[in-house]
Enzyme design. Structure first.
Site, mmCIF file in Angstrom:
data_model
loop_
_atom_site.group_PDB
_atom_site.id
_atom_site.type_symbol
_atom_site.label_atom_id
_atom_site.label_comp_id
_atom_site.label_asym_id
_atom_site.label_seq_id
_atom_site.Cartn_x
_atom_site.Cartn_y
_atom_site.Cartn_z
ATOM 1 N N ASP A 2 1.056 71.331 29.027
ATOM 2 C CA ASP A 2 0.010 71.630 30.202
ATOM 3 C C ASP A 2 -0.735 70.484 30.756
ATOM 4 O O ASP A 2 -0.658 69.353 30.021
ATOM 5 C CB ASP A 2 -0.690 72.755 29.788
ATOM 6 C CG ASP A 2 -1.130 72.737 28.480
ATOM 7 O OD1 ASP A 2 -0.937 71.471 27.772
ATOM 8 O OD2 ASP A 2 -1.593 73.617 27.722
ATOM 9 N N ASN A 54 -7.294 82.869 21.041
ATOM 10 C CA ASN A 54 -7.016 84.190 21.599
ATOM 11 C C ASN A 54 -5.525 84.290 21.528
ATOM 12 O O ASN A 54 -4.892 85.009 22.355
ATOM 13 C CB ASN A 54 -7.901 84.214 23.174
ATOM 14 C CG ASN A 54 -7.326 82.967 23.972
ATOM 15 O OD1 ASN A 54 -6.350 82.337 23.685
ATOM 16 N ND2 ASN A 54 -7.889 83.285 25.127
ATOM 17 N N HIS A 98 -3.338 82.220 23.063
ATOM 18 C CA HIS A 98 -2.655 81.527 24.128
ATOM 19 C C HIS A 98 -1.750 80.699 23.747
ATOM 20 O O HIS A 98 -1.857 79.941 22.397
ATOM 21 C CB HIS A 98 -3.792 81.094 25.092
ATOM 22 C CG HIS A 98 -4.259 79.908 24.938
ATOM 23 N ND1 HIS A 98 -5.781 79.783 25.129
ATOM 24 C CD2 HIS A 98 -4.172 78.794 24.400
ATOM 25 C CE1 HIS A 98 -6.363 78.384 24.669
ATOM 26 N NE2 HIS A 98 -5.083 77.949 24.228
ATOM 27 N N GLU A 131 -2.674 82.427 29.081
ATOM 28 C CA GLU A 131 -3.894 83.232 28.582
ATOM 29 C C GLU A 131 -3.381 84.678 28.321
ATOM 30 O O GLU A 131 -2.549 84.896 29.018
ATOM 31 C CB GLU A 131 -5.049 83.036 29.420
ATOM 32 C CG GLU A 131 -5.541 81.730 29.667
ATOM 33 C CD GLU A 131 -6.483 81.180 28.216
ATOM 34 O OE1 GLU A 131 -6.299 81.586 27.369
ATOM 35 O OE2 GLU A 131 -7.113 80.588 28.577
HETATM 36 C C1 GLP Z 1 -5.503 74.072 24.313
HETATM 37 C C2 GLP Z 1 -3.904 73.713 24.574
HETATM 38 C C3 GLP Z 1 -3.330 74.474 23.677
HETATM 39 C C4 GLP Z 1 -3.635 74.406 22.178
HETATM 40 C C5 GLP Z 1 -4.736 75.079 22.063
HETATM 41 C C6 GLP Z 1 -5.262 74.964 20.632
HETATM 42 O O1 GLP Z 1 -6.225 75.096 24.997
HETATM 43 N N1 GLP Z 1 -3.815 74.178 25.947
HETATM 44 O O2 GLP Z 1 -1.825 74.020 23.829
HETATM 45 O O3 GLP Z 1 -2.665 75.007 21.614
HETATM 46 O O4 GLP Z 1 -5.883 74.488 22.794
HETATM 47 O O5 GLP Z 1 -5.900 73.978 20.364
HETATM 48 P P1 GLP Z 1 -6.343 73.178 18.993
HETATM 49 O O6 GLP Z 1 -5.069 72.712 18.475
HETATM 50 O O7 GLP Z 1 -7.454 72.127 19.431
HETATM 51 O O8 GLP Z 1 -6.934 74.488 18.349
#
Ligand code: GLP
Length: 240
Positions: A66, A135, A137, A142
């Protein structure tokens, strides 16, 4: 799902980095699907070290999950910038083989379509790494994201904007939209590794691994995939 519980963040990073090394060693022209966020930073650090010790990325192709809409690749909070800093600049991967959606494309829908095409042209993703949002995702899919979705422009939820605001100077600066590979684009990967650490992810991991498969818990779709490895530290596994 194959669930591996390890002691802490460092062990999680080592376990995942070794699996990636195995993939590249077995298939030097592997296509990797890559996440951003805090969780995989340790994995990327180890891959850079492995690269210095000879792990060859010269034939590897990568596709990121993304990118924020509105941030150019040289913006320090863009995911392109993150990848350059954490991985690409430290290994011998060819720049032309690193793909991150272009969040400032003039035609975002065309960019999404082209992204899917490029994945297909590369032969599909051999190994997809995934983080998970609180959440549940995956990528920026989402809760509510349909299982049939492909790469597209998505709206971020309030909770994700809030969670990601820690990387920005203020909450107002966090983009509200992103380009994200879809649920189906992710599920088409041949193998998937989901990684998570910390108690803040425990509920998301529980729901993803043990809960019903539902669009309300995006990561639960992974239960339907034939080759998923979940690598979690004890805190993230505390509700399993
Ligand atoms: C973001 C990314 C996800 C990632 C998530 C968790 O929103 N788009 O791909 O897995 O956050 O992030 P973190 O690893 O900082 O907890």
């Amino acid at each position: 799902m194959n669930v591996i519980v390890v002691n802490n963040y460092d062990r999680m990073s080592e376990e995942v980095a070794k699996l990636v090394r195995g993939q590249i060693t077995e298939k030097p022209d592997s296509v990797l699907g890559l996440p951003t966020g805090g969780t995989p930073v340790g994995v990327y650090g180890l891959l850079v070290e492995m690269g210095k010790r000879g792990l060859d990325f010269s034939r590897v192709t990568t596709f990121n999950l993304d990118e924020y809409v509105g941030l150019a690749g040289d913006h320090p909070q863009s995911y392109r910038y993150y990848m350059q800093t954490n991985l690409f600049s430290g290994v011998n991967i060819k720049a032309a083989n690193t793909f991150v959606p272009n969040g400032v494309a003039s035609d975002l829908d065309a960019e999404c379509e082209a992204y899917e095409k490029r994945i297909k042209q590369a032969g599909g993703i051999d190994l997809q790494l995934l983080g998970i949002g609180t959440n549940a995702h995956i990528g920026f899919n989402e809760p509510g994201a349909e299982f049939g979705t492909m790469t597209r422009v998505v709206d971020l939820t309030e909770s994700t904007i809030e969670a990601n605001s820690r990387f920005f100077a203020s909450r107002a600066e966090v983009p509200t939209k992103a380009i994200s590979m879809g649920m189906k684009s992710i599920m088409q990967a041949k193998n998937i590794i989901l990684l998570a650490n910390g108690g803040g992810k425990a509920e998301a991991i529980r729901a993803a691994v043990l809960g019903p498969v539902t669009v309300d818990v995006p990561a639960s779709v992974l239960q339907l995939h034939p080759s998923v490895t979940v690598v979690v530290d004890q805190a993230a596994a505390s509700k399993l």
